[in-house]
Design a protein around this motif. Structure first.
Motif, PDB file in Angstrom:
ATOM      1  N   LEU A 146      27.818  38.230   4.645  1.00 52.17           N
ATOM      2  CA  LEU A 146      28.652  37.993   5.823  1.00 52.17           C
ATOM      3  C   LEU A 146      30.120  38.280   5.493  1.00 52.17           C
ATOM      4  O   LEU A 146      30.545  38.152   4.343  1.00 52.17           O
ATOM      5  N   PRO A 147      30.910  38.648   6.485  1.00 48.93           N
ATOM      6  CA  PRO A 147      32.334  38.880   6.243  1.00 48.93           C
ATOM      7  C   PRO A 147      33.072  37.567   5.989  1.00 48.93           C
ATOM      8  O   PRO A 147      32.672  36.510   6.495  1.00 48.93           O
TER       9      PRO A 147
ATOM     10  N   TYR B 192      27.365  41.207  13.138  1.00 49.39           N
ATOM     11  CA  TYR B 192      27.745  40.233  12.110  1.00 49.39           C
ATOM     12  C   TYR B 192      28.183  38.901  12.728  1.00 49.39           C
ATOM     13  O   TYR B 192      27.989  37.843  12.112  1.00 49.39           O
TER      14      TYR B 192
ATOM     15  N   LEU C  27      24.937  37.213  13.574  1.00 51.63           N
ATOM     16  CA  LEU C  27      24.270  36.846  12.319  1.00 51.63           C
ATOM     17  C   LEU C  27      24.933  35.631  11.688  1.00 51.63           C
ATOM     18  O   LEU C  27      24.244  34.718  11.202  1.00 51.63           O
ATOM     19  N   ALA C  28      26.252  35.586  11.699  1.00 47.86           N
ATOM     20  CA  ALA C  28      26.968  34.439  11.129  1.00 47.86           C
ATOM     21  C   ALA C  28      26.623  33.161  11.889  1.00 47.86           C
ATOM     22  O   ALA C  28      26.409  32.099  11.281  1.00 47.86           O
TER      23      ALA C  28
ATOM     24  N   GLU D 141      37.571  43.585   6.718  1.00 45.78           N
ATOM     25  CA  GLU D 141      36.568  42.621   7.162  1.00 45.78           C
ATOM     26  C   GLU D 141      36.519  42.521   8.683  1.00 45.78           C
ATOM     27  O   GLU D 141      35.448  42.368   9.279  1.00 45.78           O
TER      28      GLU D 141
ATOM     29  N   ARG E 279      34.586  45.508   9.939  1.00 44.75           N
ATOM     30  CA  ARG E 279      33.149  45.320   9.695  1.00 44.75           C
ATOM     31  C   ARG E 279      32.571  44.288  10.637  1.00 44.75           C
ATOM     32  O   ARG E 279      31.452  44.442  11.155  1.00 44.75           O
ATOM     33  N   LEU E 280      33.318  43.235  10.896  1.00 41.18           N
ATOM     34  CA  LEU E 280      32.856  42.160  11.778  1.00 41.18           C
ATOM     35  C   LEU E 280      32.678  42.647  13.208  1.00 41.18           C
ATOM     36  O   LEU E 280      31.677  42.352  13.863  1.00 41.18           O
TER      37      LEU E 280
END
Length: 512
Positions: free
Chosen positions: A229-230, A32, A35-36, A249, A252-253
């Motif tokens: 996204l988170p 993530y 990806l962010a 979050e 998850r991140l």
């Protein structure tokens, strides 16, 4: 049977012990996080650079459209003076929108969160692209101007919010690498805008609405990904005081259980304690100005952001085409050489991903500012005598390329994200907003004054840029602390005494 039960219990206990040994886990790159960085670089930052660089190529064609529109709708042909005023307004309204977006970013980042504010910037840029596309069918100059205002507003929000969002998602060791993502996207956008303006692509006179709106494609592709996204765990933990959501979050991140994220959680608690130590008053832009502890951090950020623009990068790009032609290149070759300057800017941004974690922010910024000031002085002298010696245009061409290279190693990327490493979570949105406002203000100042200064003193105008950049070097050398490996609380402590601060002295961690 008892043996196997004991064995299973032993395995479970060992796994739990491994997961809870925080010294064995170090936060790094995760799905993530990458990806962010990719999504915001392509979908948010790239359009900012694209809209900065794309408008010069179709300028004459768009001016013709504006004149024909005024004749057909108002029966009022525009003379040269009126057209220049109108075109200056079309160009500068983008910067006005950028300034407004910078101020709004401070409020939106705290009201709706970093992620949803980023979503809003993308929606605004899509609205601007739609107005660009429809302006010619509607025969409307007003739609063209409104489109420029909207993409400027989106650009101001982006430069104020996206670097903050990315650095808040990052572990401490990766804040610099993630901070480079936004300026790298801007540089790529400028390059893409130059390339798309080639005659072989969208540089044909009839294609200018498509050229102006082409940035919408990467925005459309990346916008749906933003929704998954988170949100920034720091925003949730410190600003919203929602510890459960923040830890969810964060887990998850990072892609691991929150039980092993003791170090990250401790950083969150540290910033939360620092925020709680201040009053419950909202950190408005005005409050940041009034807080004496933040006077030096604010001056460092604003001078760095404004200095990025007043170092003359746009003026160098403006002159580059002429310099390349005087060096013997054809019109097309000069256009390609100017594009090469943009490519150099992008390549240096990629190199900064490796250099920032190793070299730190302070040496790169100071080295970039000092060498850039020297190159600008040399460029002024070379351009003064460009017709005196046959090989002088080649020296000017080398100076332009050297300046772009040096600019990319410090002055270009570092100002964009440095506020997120200097300001704590509470005043961070306001600090980022002031920095972004200073950047757009510097852009506006150069854009409005450079043509007049150029006409008055010619090549010596680069001496002014050299002096300003040298002044930036002196101020930052005196007061800019190294932020690599330090928390914002530690950096704030280093700068808390204003001009009495000593940035090279390590902070006393017991006081943080």
């Amino acid at each position: 049977m008892e043996f196997w039960k004991a064995a299973v219990k032993s395995v479970i206990a060992n796994e739990h012990q491994q997961l809870t040994r925080t010294h064995e886990y170090r936060s790094g790159w995760s799905f993530y996080l990458v990806l962010a960085g990719v999504v915001t670089t392509i979908g948010s930052s790239l359009p900012v650079g694209y809209n900065i660089g794309v408008v010069n190529t179709p300028a004459e064609v768009i001016k013709k459209f504006c004149n024909e529109s005024f004749i057909s709708r108002y029966d009022m042909p525009l003379d040269e003076a009126s057209m220049n005023v109108l075109w200056s307004f079309v160009v500068s309204i983008f910067i006005v929108g950028g300034c407004a977006g910078s101020v709004m970013g401070s409020v939106l980042a705290d009201k709706i969160g970093r992620k949803w504010a980023t979503v809003l910037t993308n929606l605004l840029s899509l609205a601007g692209a739609l107005f660009f596309r429809l302006s010619r069918p509607a025969n409307s100059v007003e739609m063209l101007i409104l489109g420029r205002l909207l993409v400027g507003l989106s650009g101001g929000l982006t430069t104020s919010i996206v670097p903050m969002y990315l650095t808040e998602l990052s572990p401490l060791a990766l804040t610099g690498a993630m901070g480079v993502a936004c300026p790298m996207g801007v540089n790529v956008g400028v390059l893409v805008g130059q390339v798309m303006g080639l005659d072989s692509l969208l540089g044909h006179p009839d294609d200018w609405p498509y050229l102006l709106a082409a940035f919408a494609l990467p925005v459309i592709i990346t916008l749906p990904v933003l929704f998954i996204l988170p949100e920034s765990p720091k925003y949730l933990f410190v600003v919203k005081r929602n510890e459960t959501a923040a830890l969810r979050e964060l887990s998850r991140l990072r892609g691991v259980s929150s039980s092993v994220l003791t170090e990250d959680i401790e950083f969150l608690r540290e910033e939360s304690r620092a925020a709680a130590a201040s009053s419950g008053e909202i950190w408005s832009m005005w409050r940041v100005v009034r807080d004496r502890r933040l006077t030096l951090p604010l001056l460092l950020v604003c001078s760095m952001q404004a200095g990025q623009q007043t170092s003359g990068i746009n003026a160098v790009f403006y002159y580059s085409h002429t310099i390349f032609k005087q060096a013997g290149l054809s019109e097309l070759q000069s256009q390609y050489a100017t594009i090469a300057c943009g490519a150099v800017n992008v390549c240096t941004a990629l190199l900064m991903l490796q250099l920032l974690p190793r070299c730190g922010r302070r040496p790169l910024l100071l080295g970039s500012a000092l060498v850039a000031a020297l190159i600008l002085a040399v460029l002024a002298a070379c351009m003064r005598f460009i017709d005196a010696v046959s090989w002088m245009p080649n020296v000017c061409m080398v100076a332009v390329l050297a300046y772009v290279l040096v600019y990319g190693f410090g002055l270009g990327p570092i100002p964009y994200f440095i506020a997120s490493e200097i300001f704590e979570v509470g005043p961070r949105p306001a600090g980022m907003a002031w920095g972004s406002l200073a950047n757009w203000g510097g852009n506006f100042l150069v854009g409005m004054t450079f043509p007049s200064v150029r006409d008055a003193i010619g090549p010596y105008s680069f001496l002014l840029f050299s002096v300003v950049t040298a002044g930036l070097f002196v101020f930052q050398k005196m007061y800019f602390p190294e932020t690599r490996g330090k928390t914002p609380a530690q950096v704030t402590q280093l700068c808390s005494r204003g001009f009495q601060s000593t940035p090279l002295v390590s902070p006393d961690l017991s006081d943080v």
